[in-house]
Design a protein around this motif. Structure first.
Motif, PDB file in Angstrom:
ATOM      1  N   GLU A 153     -23.907  -4.467 -44.082  1.00 15.13           N
ATOM      2  CA  GLU A 153     -23.931  -4.186 -42.639  1.00 15.13           C
ATOM      3  C   GLU A 153     -23.338  -2.812 -42.345  1.00 15.13           C
ATOM      4  O   GLU A 153     -23.820  -2.101 -41.486  1.00 15.13           O
ATOM      5  N   LEU A 154     -22.273  -2.456 -43.092  1.00 17.29           N
ATOM      6  CA  LEU A 154     -21.667  -1.149 -42.852  1.00 17.29           C
ATOM      7  C   LEU A 154     -22.567  -0.033 -43.389  1.00 17.29           C
ATOM      8  O   LEU A 154     -22.667   1.039 -42.797  1.00 17.29           O
ATOM      9  N   ALA A 156     -25.717  -0.217 -43.316  1.00 18.87           N
ATOM     10  CA  ALA A 156     -26.775  -0.126 -42.305  1.00 18.87           C
ATOM     11  C   ALA A 156     -26.345   0.788 -41.156  1.00 18.87           C
ATOM     12  O   ALA A 156     -27.170   1.501 -40.579  1.00 18.87           O
ATOM     13  N   VAL A 157     -25.052   0.777 -40.830  1.00 17.88           N
ATOM     14  CA  VAL A 157     -24.557   1.677 -39.783  1.00 17.88           C
ATOM     15  C   VAL A 157     -24.829   3.120 -40.199  1.00 17.88           C
ATOM     16  O   VAL A 157     -25.350   3.928 -39.425  1.00 17.88           O
ATOM     17  N   ALA A 158     -24.496   3.439 -41.456  1.00 17.95           N
ATOM     18  CA  ALA A 158     -24.721   4.800 -41.946  1.00 17.95           C
ATOM     19  C   ALA A 158     -26.201   5.152 -41.889  1.00 17.95           C
ATOM     20  O   ALA A 158     -26.562   6.271 -41.523  1.00 17.95           O
ATOM     21  N   THR A 159     -27.065   4.194 -42.227  1.00 19.48           N
ATOM     22  CA  THR A 159     -28.507   4.450 -42.185  1.00 19.48           C
ATOM     23  C   THR A 159     -28.973   4.675 -40.755  1.00 19.48           C
ATOM     24  O   THR A 159     -29.688   5.634 -40.462  1.00 19.48           O
ATOM     25  N   ALA A 160     -28.552   3.775 -39.855  1.00 19.29           N
ATOM     26  CA  ALA A 160     -29.010   3.862 -38.466  1.00 19.29           C
ATOM     27  C   ALA A 160     -28.592   5.197 -37.838  1.00 19.29           C
ATOM     28  O   ALA A 160     -29.342   5.774 -37.064  1.00 19.29           O
ATOM     29  N   PHE A 161     -27.404   5.684 -38.192  1.00 16.62           N
ATOM     30  CA  PHE A 161     -26.915   6.936 -37.603  1.00 16.62           C
ATOM     31  C   PHE A 161     -27.270   8.144 -38.459  1.00 16.62           C
ATOM     32  O   PHE A 161     -26.792   9.245 -38.198  1.00 16.62           O
ATOM     33  N   ARG A 162     -28.070   7.940 -39.506  1.00 16.84           N
ATOM     34  CA  ARG A 162     -28.514   9.026 -40.374  1.00 16.84           C
ATOM     35  C   ARG A 162     -27.354   9.851 -40.903  1.00 16.84           C
ATOM     36  O   ARG A 162     -27.367  11.083 -40.871  1.00 16.84           O
ATOM     37  N   VAL A 163     -26.337   9.180 -41.404  1.00 17.58           N
ATOM     38  CA  VAL A 163     -25.205   9.872 -42.017  1.00 17.58           C
ATOM     39  C   VAL A 163     -25.704  10.508 -43.320  1.00 17.58           C
ATOM     40  O   VAL A 163     -26.386   9.849 -44.103  1.00 17.58           O
ATOM     41  N   ARG A 171     -17.412   8.204 -47.520  1.00 14.74           N
ATOM     42  CA  ARG A 171     -16.693   7.583 -46.404  1.00 14.74           C
ATOM     43  C   ARG A 171     -17.142   6.161 -46.087  1.00 14.74           C
ATOM     44  O   ARG A 171     -16.473   5.455 -45.327  1.00 14.74           O
ATOM     45  N   VAL A 172     -18.299   5.762 -46.623  1.00 13.89           N
ATOM     46  CA  VAL A 172     -18.747   4.401 -46.351  1.00 13.89           C
ATOM     47  C   VAL A 172     -18.783   3.562 -47.621  1.00 13.89           C
ATOM     48  O   VAL A 172     -18.311   2.432 -47.646  1.00 13.89           O
TER      49      VAL A 172
ATOM     50  N   ALA B  54     -35.037   0.937 -36.003  1.00 18.48           N
ATOM     51  CA  ALA B  54     -33.859   1.725 -36.373  1.00 18.48           C
ATOM     52  C   ALA B  54     -34.001   2.363 -37.751  1.00 18.48           C
ATOM     53  O   ALA B  54     -33.161   3.136 -38.175  1.00 18.48           O
ATOM     54  N   LEU B  56     -33.964   0.627 -40.522  1.00 19.09           N
ATOM     55  CA  LEU B  56     -33.185  -0.154 -41.479  1.00 19.09           C
ATOM     56  C   LEU B  56     -34.095  -0.993 -42.364  1.00 19.09           C
ATOM     57  O   LEU B  56     -33.684  -1.484 -43.398  1.00 19.09           O
ATOM     58  N   ARG B  70     -30.762   8.936 -32.837  1.00 20.22           N
ATOM     59  CA  ARG B  70     -30.599   7.535 -32.461  1.00 20.22           C
ATOM     60  C   ARG B  70     -29.149   7.119 -32.493  1.00 20.22           C
ATOM     61  O   ARG B  70     -28.396   7.514 -33.371  1.00 20.22           O
ATOM     62  N   PHE B  74     -24.420  -2.769 -32.626  1.00 12.58           N
ATOM     63  CA  PHE B  74     -24.788  -3.997 -33.324  1.00 12.58           C
ATOM     64  C   PHE B  74     -24.119  -5.212 -32.681  1.00 12.58           C
ATOM     65  O   PHE B  74     -23.315  -5.077 -31.766  1.00 12.58           O
ATOM     66  N   ARG B  78     -18.872  -3.249 -36.126  1.00 15.05           N
ATOM     67  CA  ARG B  78     -19.199  -2.543 -37.368  1.00 15.05           C
ATOM     68  C   ARG B  78     -18.570  -1.164 -37.449  1.00 15.05           C
ATOM     69  O   ARG B  78     -19.257  -0.169 -37.715  1.00 15.05           O
ATOM     70  N   MET B  80     -15.888   1.308 -39.497  1.00 14.90           N
ATOM     71  CA  MET B  80     -15.370   1.334 -40.860  1.00 14.90           C
ATOM     72  C   MET B  80     -13.869   1.041 -40.798  1.00 14.90           C
ATOM     73  O   MET B  80     -13.122   1.823 -40.202  1.00 14.90           O
ATOM     74  N   TRP B  82     -11.534   1.405 -42.834  1.00 17.66           N
ATOM     75  CA  TRP B  82     -10.643   2.366 -43.495  1.00 17.66           C
ATOM     76  C   TRP B  82     -10.621   3.711 -42.800  1.00 17.66           C
ATOM     77  O   TRP B  82      -9.967   4.622 -43.256  1.00 17.66           O
TER      78      TRP B  82
END
Lengths: 255, 248
Positions: A153-154, A156-163, A171-172, B54, B56, B70, B74, B78, B80, B82
């Protein structure tokens, strides 16, 4: 590492010190009771340690061993982590290499060492390679566990925000692997320095392992204990002043 | 499509190993700056559709045109664990640093400056959502995707977060796709509501709302009653079982 409620840092330090003092007392008492050459008193061992430290011999051997430990530790951690991440991320690769891994885990250190010396000659590269090869499978197993537990899930956050990929890794992804890397580094350090001694005993002209072998020829127990303690002190220092502060810093968010 | 709009033509989406698609024959166009709510029963494929939009989940038949800028919110925050609040925003920003604009955004989301250096684990659930909301807006999105972002929150906190979302949407005007199973939430927020239903799921009903926002609870209630009188099938449970929101 973690302080329970009601146990301050100072109290923790006192407990650690008390445990150490108790061990020393037990040894001393036993040595006095037995009164034998095979168990010298702490004072005799200290005397020997001091003499070798002053003559510079201790530092020469200690330095050689430390260099080998550091080299094989770094190689084992880097290679083992990379493979562990790959296997943890791909079911296919994991199944394919699982047999290799079990084999690698169960080959005795002695076999690897002998083979490396025979194949690559009696040199430091062969020595370091042999030690690293022994440790790599255990790093792989621990890191693979971590890679499997990575929170999708975390990611996926990086993917969704195009990190960007590098930032995603540092960092992830890697922060989730850190506890596993620390566990691996801890057990790695203690395993590696033991294997390094065997490697030195079998085929190197210097290092603690080589020196222990010489003491053994003369049944010089004080010498053996002196060098063992010197290296154990180094390992404890690395744990207390390098690993533990690093862990506190990097995993502080869990407190 | 250009200019921040969203265009979806989804022929079919299968789960691996299943020969009945979850979603099929779904065509959806969202105009730039439109606030679209996607409503349907739990498990009907709303979140699946959102994941495809998205980026994903690329495993579907069809075509999706979405602007690359975008932001997403969620079902859980979600963040991080750390990274500090500040670094959680920095993570998604182009240069990897938390800009003054991003800090201002956190402030606007009612996160006091003292919390910027805290870890998410030290924040309350509501505060974590605020940070997640700030993170979604911090990237200056042209498309904002929200996947039931305010479930499992106390009603007043959820209400305040909806207000904040609306405020920032009005200011920045990203295209919004808001997935929810809460009909009242959709009625309170959207320009348009699209109902998903059936198996495989497709669009079963569309509703355009022209009432100005923010909409008072009475207005939402009136809309709901109107909708249910013209579409009683929505109450029959075929489309909206609405199990978690027993309201008047």
């Amino acid at each position: 590492m973690r302080t329970e409620p009601g146990l301050s840092r100072a109290a923790e330090r006192r407990l650690r010190f008390a445990a150490f003092a108790l061990l020393l007392l037990l040894w001393w008492g036993l040595a006095l009771v037995l009164h034998s050459d095979v168990l010298p008193t702490p004072a005799a061992v200290w005397e020997r340690l001091w003499a070798h430290a002053v003559s510079g011999e201790l530092w020469r051997h200690l330095g050689a061993t430390l260099a080998r430990v550091a080299a094989s530790f770094l190689i084992a951690m880097l290679v083992g982590t990379a493979i562990g991440i790959l296997l943890g991320g791909s079911r296919r690769l994991d199944v394919f290499f699982d047999g290799w891994l079990v084999l690698g885990l169960n080959i005795p250190a002695l076999v690897t060492i002998i083979l490396c010396y025979v194949w690559f000659g009696l040199n430091d590269a062969a020595a370091v390679l042999a030690v690293a090869a022994n440790k790599i499978p255990t790093v792989v197993v621990t890191v693979r566990e971590g890679a499997r537990a990575v929170d999708r899930e975390l990611l996926a956050v990086a993917t969704a925000f195009r990190v960007p990929p590098l930032r995603r890794l540092t960092r992830v992804y890697l922060p989730q692997l850190l506890p596993y890397l620390f566990a691996s580094a801890r057990s790695g350090l203690s395993l590696i320095w033991k294997i390094v001694l065997v490697v030195e005993l079998l085929g190197r002209p210097n290092g603690i392992g080589f020196r222990l072998n010489a003491f053994f020829q003369f049944f010089d127990i004080a010498g053996i204990l002196a060098y063992t303690l010197a290296f154990a002190a180094v390992v404890l220092a690395v744990e207390a002043w390098l690993l533990r502060p690093l862990e506190r810093r990097l995993l502080g968010w869990r407190a | 499509m250009s200019g921040g709009g969203l265009s979806v033509e989804l022929q079919a989406k299968y789960w691996p190993g299943s020969d009945v698609p979850v979603l099929a024959g779904l065509r959806l166009d969202v105009a730039a700056g439109e606030f679209l709510c996607l409503v349907g029963p739990s498990g009907c494929g709303k979140s699946t559709l959102l994941a495809a939009i998205a980026g994903l989940d690329a495993d579907f038949l069809g075509r999706i045109d979405a602007p690359p800028e975008r932001g997403m919110l969620f079902q859980t925050p979600r963040l991080m664990p750390w990274l500090t609040v500040r670094d959680n925003l920095a993570l998604v920003l182009a240069d990897g640093r938390c800009s003054p604009a991003a800090e201002a955004l956190l402030d606007a989301m009612e996160i006091p400056p003292a919390l910027l250096d805290r870890y998410p684990g030290q924040l309350s659930g509501g505060q974590q959502r605020r940070v997640a909301l700030a993170r979604a807006f911090a990237v200056r999105p042209r498309l904002l995707l929200l996947d039931e972002p305010f479930v499992s929150l106390d009603a007043p906190v959820a209400q305040r977060l909806r207000e904040l979302l609306l405020e920032h949407w009005m200011r920045e005007r990203p295209t919004v796709l808001f997935v929810t199973h809460d009909l009242d939430e959709a009625l309170a927020l959207g320009d348009r509501i699209v109902f998903l239903g059936g198996r495989p799921a497709g669009i079963v009903l569309e509703l355009v709302l022209s009432e100005p926002r923010p909409r008072a609870p009475e207005a939402v209630w009136r809309l709901r009653r109107q909708l249910l009188s013209t579409h009683p099938e929505l109450l029959s449970g075929r489309v909206i079982p609405d199990p978690e929101t027993p309201r008047p």
